[in-house]
Scaffold this motif. Sequence first.
Motif, PDB file in Angstrom:
ATOM      1  N   ASN A  49      -3.410  -0.614  -3.388  1.00  0.00           N
ATOM      2  CA  ASN A  49      -5.231  -1.335  -3.551  1.00  0.00           C
ATOM      3  C   ASN A  49      -5.666  -0.727  -3.482  1.00  0.00           C
ATOM      4  OD1 ASN A  49      -3.615  -3.411  -1.307  1.00  0.00           O
ATOM      5  ND2 ASN A  49      -3.221  -1.017   0.102  1.00  0.00           N
ATOM      6  N   THR A  98      -8.880  -4.930  -2.249  1.00  0.00           N
ATOM      7  CA  THR A  98      -9.233  -4.263  -1.174  1.00  0.00           C
ATOM      8  C   THR A  98     -10.511  -5.166  -1.116  1.00  0.00           C
ATOM      9  OG1 THR A  98      -8.452  -2.394  -1.427  1.00  0.00           O
ATOM     10  CG2 THR A  98     -10.686  -1.751   0.319  1.00  0.00           C
ATOM     11  N   PRO A 103      -7.771   2.390   2.392  1.00  0.00           N
ATOM     12  CA  PRO A 103      -6.776   1.344   2.376  1.00  0.00           C
ATOM     13  C   PRO A 103      -5.736   1.012   2.379  1.00  0.00           C
ATOM     14  CG  PRO A 103      -8.401   1.107   0.137  1.00  0.00           C
ATOM     15  CD  PRO A 103      -8.066   2.971   1.021  1.00  0.00           C
ATOM     16  N   ALA A 141     -14.881   1.166  -0.226  1.00  0.00           N
ATOM     17  CA  ALA A 141     -13.870   0.359  -0.254  1.00  0.00           C
ATOM     18  C   ALA A 141     -13.772   0.597  -2.194  1.00  0.00           C
ATOM     19  CB  ALA A 141     -14.293  -1.844  -0.221  1.00  0.00           C
TER      20      ALA A 141
END
Length: 596
Positions: A324, A328, A388, A422
Amino acid sequence: MASPTFGAFGPLIGVVYVSSTHCRFLIYSTKNAEVLTFHEIKLRQIVHNAGWLEYDPLEIWKNTQECIETAYRSLIILEINPYDLVAISICSQRGTTLLWDKSTGNPLCNAIGWNDCRTSTLLKTILGNINYDADYLRHKTGLPLSTCFSALKIRWLQENITAVSDAINEGTCLFGTLDSWILWNLTGSNISGVHLTDVTNAGYTSLMNIHTHQWDAKLCKFFRIPMQILPRIRSNSELYGYIIGGALNGLPIAACIGEQPAALLGQLQTKVGENVCIIDDSCFVLLNTGEELIESSNGLLSLVALKLGPQAPASYSLEGAISNAGATINWLKQGLRISTEINSNDNVVEVLSTFLGENSMISSSCSSGMLNAECGLAAKRSEITFVPAFHGLYAPYWRYDARGILLGLTSQTTAENVTQAAYEATGFQIHEVLDAFKRDTPTWNRKINKERLVFCGDYAENNSFVQFIADIVGCLLERPQTTSPAGLGAMICAGITMNVVSLVQAEVMYPPPVDAFIPTTTTNRREQLYKRWNYAVRKCLNWNNFATYEEDLELFAQRDNDPNLPIRRSLPGSIYITSSFLLLLVANFLRGRNIS
């Protein structure tokens, strides 16, 4: 090297490029690697359950045909002679698994995406039989046991789809990754279809012997997969067959290569020690190890990177796969409805580095000399960490049972803080892969090549994203201005087959301008962030430790019933034992005396 019979752009080469999100057809000039025209269609992703990812194979083939026809018509509109096309190449995302019936040419089920994790239960069963050794087959495959490779997907389809098991029993079932499916249809499908794949796609199945570059009977027996359904394996640069039907009828198919190795070649990272990082929905980091096959002991993949001809030596790579990255950001945007914009047109955000190396997001609408309380809260970097691991962690952990975690939330945490975390999560995972590269190559002279990382991919166009990663990784990031590096790599492979491009020519003629990103954080600051990241990773790896959970519940219940329990538990055991022993000695002493 161009023939005088060709136009101003020299020989042209088309590339069918099917990634995990798009289907494209690009037409390249071999003279200067310019994309003359292209057409792309977004792929429809089918999600039946959490962690599942499917594609409609017939839809992929239809999109491929449409992309070819549209790009071909555009070539004519541009008044470029379509007869200058000398060949096409196929480039595709590795690991996506298809099964079809060779007598009808129809798929037996939907294609399963490379990062689909429906086989987690099957993987758990297999690991239980081999003492949970994820590296049990690494000496043969170069890979750990994982849900992302094709072997487990084939096994799952055999056991769960009746049409698949019936076709295998009848001898009509064929297996292939995306490249094999496209090749089969381009060359005539059930009438005259060619059933082949290349060494980079075959290496991502867990069924190919990394030393012989052929299917391994013992591996097939281990996964209970019949060898007769597998395509023949070829190099990246050789004649695969000829197109039957359509605008490109009769054109040779001169190359086939996986998306990530193609990007390594397209960014011209052809020397030992050079690398590339591809950031799309997922992220892949590849290190070119030349003709040396390095068996990783630090959670990386050992794979064939290139084999530019049937008799050419293979080049290998160490690879870290991150499930990811851009996905994400999409999850934040679509799943949580969070705005993922770090910069806006009205309010430009600058990344400043303090003497402590702490990045502060300071709005241009606030005075840098006199921030009011509101601006100060917004400008302060949020100390949250986001892992994530939605459906497990890939390199370097390979833990299918890990789950995502978000630590450090406060009442002042904003959407921008979560987005920043993120972005940084991708940087932390890339850092882990780069660190594993170093541990797997301890004897390499690192002074030969400057410490840098070459970037590409859809999300690499986001400057804020790349700068966050540079700040986390702590080295120079270079982003060549190459249109579709994977497509260019596939074009070079076909050009070598057709003798209209050489690797030397590509290295001299094709390098583009480069954007550079320099880290703005200090070493001390990065080490502090790494420690917090490692703590968060340990938490997500052990999120379902139910034994500890039950012990904690029991402890809470005891505390409710016994108010003095925390006090007694706080006494060190050594003090308790020593005091008990002393009391015993005193008691024995007093017992021997006549107190009266």
